[in-house]
Write a protein that holds these residues in place. Structure first.
Motif, PDB file in Angstrom:
ATOM      1  N   THR A   1     -54.082 -36.127  -9.404  1.00 53.62           N
ATOM      2  CA  THR A   1     -54.196 -36.446 -10.825  1.00 53.62           C
ATOM      3  C   THR A   1     -53.339 -37.665 -11.112  1.00 53.62           C
ATOM      4  OG1 THR A   1     -54.501 -34.111 -11.355  1.00 53.62           O
ATOM      5  CG2 THR A   1     -53.950 -35.589 -13.179  1.00 53.62           C
TER       6      THR A   1
ATOM      7  N   GLY B   1     -53.215 -39.142 -18.598  1.00 49.78           N
ATOM      8  CA  GLY B   1     -52.405 -38.709 -19.734  1.00 49.78           C
ATOM      9  C   GLY B   1     -52.111 -37.229 -19.778  1.00 49.78           C
ATOM     10  N   ARG B   2     -52.462 -36.486 -18.744  1.00 52.25           N
ATOM     11  CA  ARG B   2     -52.202 -35.036 -18.715  1.00 52.25           C
ATOM     12  C   ARG B   2     -52.178 -34.567 -17.266  1.00 52.25           C
ATOM     13  NH1 ARG B   2     -57.693 -32.308 -19.198  1.00 52.25           N
ATOM     14  NH2 ARG B   2     -59.173 -34.000 -18.795  1.00 52.25           N
ATOM     15  N   TYR B   3     -51.465 -33.465 -17.042  1.00 53.18           N
ATOM     16  CA  TYR B   3     -51.333 -32.894 -15.702  1.00 53.18           C
ATOM     17  C   TYR B   3     -51.619 -31.392 -15.760  1.00 53.18           C
ATOM     18  CZ  TYR B   3     -48.744 -37.224 -14.776  1.00 53.18           C
ATOM     19  OH  TYR B   3     -48.370 -38.539 -14.648  1.00 53.18           O
TER      20      TYR B   3
ATOM     21  N   GLU C   1     -48.987 -28.956 -17.068  1.00 55.21           N
ATOM     22  CA  GLU C   1     -48.802 -28.771 -18.501  1.00 55.21           C
ATOM     23  C   GLU C   1     -49.466 -27.500 -19.025  1.00 55.21           C
ATOM     24  OE1 GLU C   1     -48.489 -32.642 -20.889  1.00 55.21           O
ATOM     25  OE2 GLU C   1     -49.747 -33.218 -19.182  1.00 55.21           O
ATOM     26  N   LYS C   2     -50.203 -26.809 -18.172  1.00 57.41           N
ATOM     27  CA  LYS C   2     -50.692 -25.485 -18.549  1.00 57.41           C
ATOM     28  C   LYS C   2     -49.562 -24.468 -18.545  1.00 57.41           C
ATOM     29  CE  LYS C   2     -53.868 -25.351 -15.340  1.00 57.41           C
ATOM     30  NZ  LYS C   2     -55.013 -24.908 -14.500  1.00 57.41           N
TER      31      LYS C   2
ATOM     32  N   ARG D   1     -43.866 -30.948 -21.741  1.00 55.97           N
ATOM     33  CA  ARG D   1     -43.170 -32.114 -21.194  1.00 55.97           C
ATOM     34  C   ARG D   1     -41.681 -32.082 -21.485  1.00 55.97           C
ATOM     35  NH1 ARG D   1     -46.911 -37.417 -20.579  1.00 55.97           N
ATOM     36  NH2 ARG D   1     -48.723 -36.341 -19.701  1.00 55.97           N
TER      37      ARG D   1
ATOM     38  N   THR E   1     -43.132 -37.292 -18.125  1.00 57.69           N
ATOM     39  CA  THR E   1     -43.295 -38.459 -18.996  1.00 57.69           C
ATOM     40  C   THR E   1     -43.186 -39.768 -18.235  1.00 57.69           C
ATOM     41  OG1 THR E   1     -40.919 -38.585 -19.526  1.00 57.69           O
ATOM     42  CG2 THR E   1     -42.280 -37.134 -20.897  1.00 57.69           C
TER      43      THR E   1
END
Length: 593
Positions: A68, A73-75, A78-79, A83, A90
């Motif tokens: 990824t 803008g997301r990983y 993050e579930k 951040r 970040t």
């Protein structure tokens, strides 16, 4: 290649259903991380955007790894973590490595190590500097041996416990090359490596241009090949040195070759001082700007030093500060949406907050080609903390105008040093001559660390003669603008989805659209036509693996560049790519779960 070969390749659309099924088999049925799905497939919200690398043998798929990139803008992490709980999420240059998965019967082979190495190389080739991953707690020792380190966050997902892990791309690569170098070398000899990045990094770890000279032959046995090569991957001048330079070198080449030069290059120092209205006491010479960078930074900086680089930026600065000296390096992110220009207020705030020992500004910037006005830089420097030294690289300033130089400021302000190569603007790249301007005490310290005869006699003779003919070079710089404009127009006309960015120097950039070929693929295809371009992907994640830099050449060679790009784009249309194939006998080289 036959069906008994292991393939290592980017996933195709046809691979995705198998990936979903294998994920369900392993993470739902085998490990209990997720609830079983009646359809027998496991998907997630990143599937349409992330990257899969696949290992296969013939029609049999063996395993995959998911990557990824930061520009999404997301990983996946993050579930489980916001951040604020994991600040590294970040960071601008962070890639997530996910769900390395191998079919059960292949887990004792080298498939997983090859996928891990391919993932690391793919990330490095896109400018990644750090990775993050979730590793199963019971396999923590394996992750530690690979160089990953826990960040202090344990995550439960279903029946499985994970550790959040991270590592520097440089350190992970160096560790792999150090511990497993013999195995990797054996794998390389058996691999038909067709991914769009090199199997291994350069020995010095720094990405340079100059593949065009490799094509000519670094043993110098077939120099006639140079007439067939368009060397647009390096920024050498398209025009020859001034007539007086050529005459001076040709008058008695045997004498020039065998004669020791003035030990301190006194004549060259004097000529630079005259041409630039500077004091000789404010000058120090080097065999090219890289010589000055290594020498000066090695004297001024330590591993405790804090350095700020613009991003993107000429790669030598990151190499010297991070890998050679080991400084703590931050990046000031230039933005495409701002036209890659330096926002002085934003840079001023970054410098004020960062407590930096050194700030590097390449002006005009390489590789963006953008120029920051001298008045803005003067104001910015004046307001900066007194402890911060500024290194201003003006290698391409002639294409703007020497009145924009900060050399006069550097002569009097001990916080400012200006470095100027004579290579690119004066068509003397092969001679290796450069100078820096600093307050006399600083310049004297560097001169004391300069070995005698550091600049060769041909280089001194050529540089002195070149500086005496400003009219010739001013004309060449003006003609470069015309050639650059013509090249930009011709490249723009190739494809409405291709973005050409023209700035002020002797180069431009071409960015390919998402969903099309990568920059590395375009570079490789153009080489089939003996046209060499520079893939900018390793310099910055902002290029997303899709931007090349192209040096401006003369009319004939520019036409060859355009023709090669046209043929490459046609050849790289969807459906015409080939998989990566690896010999099957490498499968016994490693083991994995």
């Amino acid at each position: 290649m036959g069906r008994d070969l292991l393939q290592l390749r980017p996933a195709t659309p046809e691979d995705l259903e198998w990936i979903y099924e294998l994920r369900h088999q392993v993470y739902a049925q085998e490990l209990g991380q997720h609830a079983p799905d009646p359809a027998g497939r496991l998907r997630d919200g990143l599937d349409g955007d992330n990257v899969y690398l696949v290992a296969a043998q013939g029609a049999a798929r063996i395993g995959f790894v998911s990557l990824t990139p930061p520009w999404l803008g997301r990983y996946a992490l993050e579930k489980y973590l916001v951040r604020g709980e994991l600040p590294l999420l970040t960071e601008d240059d962070l890639f997530e490595v996910r769900i390395l998965t191998v079919e059960p019967r292949w887990r004792s082979t080298a498939a997983a190590p090859l996928l891990m190495w391919a993932a690391l190389r793919w990330i490095a080739a896109r400018g990644g500097r750090r990775v993050v991953a979730m590793g199963r707690t019971e396999l923590l020792d394996m992750y530690l041996a690979a160089g990953l380190r826990p960040v202090g966050r344990t995550i439960r997902s279903g029946a499985v416990m994970f550790e959040a892990l991270t590592g520097s791309v440089t350190e992970l690569t160096e560790l792999a090359m150090g511990r497993y170098g013999t195995t990797l070398e054996r794998l390389r000899s058996a691999v038909d490596w067709r991914l769009d990045m090199a199997f291994a990094p350069r020995p010095d770890g720094c990405e340079h241009g100059g593949a065009s000279f490799t094509a000519i032959g670094t043993d110098f046995r077939a120099l006639g090949r140079r007439h067939h090569i368009v060397a647009a991957d390096v920024l050498d001048a398209w025009f020859p040195p001034a007539p007086g330079v050529r005459a001076a070198l040709a008058e008695d080449p045997a004498w020039v070759a065998r004669t020791s030069p003035p030990a301190g290059a006194e004549g060259l120092l004097s000529e630079i001082a005259t041409a630039r209205t500077l004091s000789t006491e404010a000058l120090a010479l080097g065999a090219g700007s890289s010589d000055l960078i290594f020498r000066a930074f090695g004297q001024w900086l330590t591993p405790e030093s804090r350095v700020l680089l613009t991003d993107p930026c000429y790669g030598e600065y990151a190499h010297v500060t991070e890998r050679v000296i080991g400084c703590r390096v931050d990046r000031f992110r230039l933005r495409r949406e701002d036209g890659w220009r330096i926002d002085p207020d934003r840079l001023s705030a970054a410098v004020e907050a960062g407590h930096y020992d050194l700030v590097v500004v390449v002006n005009p910037n390489n590789p963006t080609g953008r120029h920051a006005p001298a008045a803005e830089l003067r104001s910015l420097i004046a307001s900066a903390p007194a402890r911060t030294r500024w290194w201003i690289d003006e290698a391409y300033l002639g294409y703007v105008g020497m009145t924009e130089s900060l050399a006069g400021l550097a002569e009097t302000d001990p916080r400012v040093v200006v470095c100027t190569s004579l290579s690119k603007m004066y068509a003397l790249s092969g001679m290796r001559a450069a100078y820096l301007v600093a307050e006399p005490t600083t310049a004297a310290q560097l001169r004391r660390r300069t070995p005698p005869w550091g600049v060769s006699l041909p280089a001194q003779l050529a540089a002195v003669t070149a500086l005496r003919d400003p009219a010739y070079y001013n004309d060449c710089w003006l003609r470069t603008r015309v050639l650059r404009r013509q090249l930009a127009d011709a490249l723009t006309a190739l494809d409405e989805d291709v973005r050409v960015e023209e700035a002020v120097a002797n180069f431009l950039t071409l960015t390919l659209p998402r969903g099309g070929p990568s920059a590395a693929q375009l570079v490789d295809e153009c080489r089939r036509h003996d046209v060499y371009l520079r893939d900018l992907s390793p310099l910055s994640t902002q290029y997303r693996g899709r931007t090349v830099r192209i040096a401006v050449k003369d009319t004939t060679e520019n036409a060859r560049i355009v023709a090669a790009c046209r043929a490459a784009l046609e050849g790289l249309r969807p459906g015409r790519s080939s998989p990566v194939e690896v010999s099957a006998d490498v499968l016994s080289a490693g083991s994995s779960r």
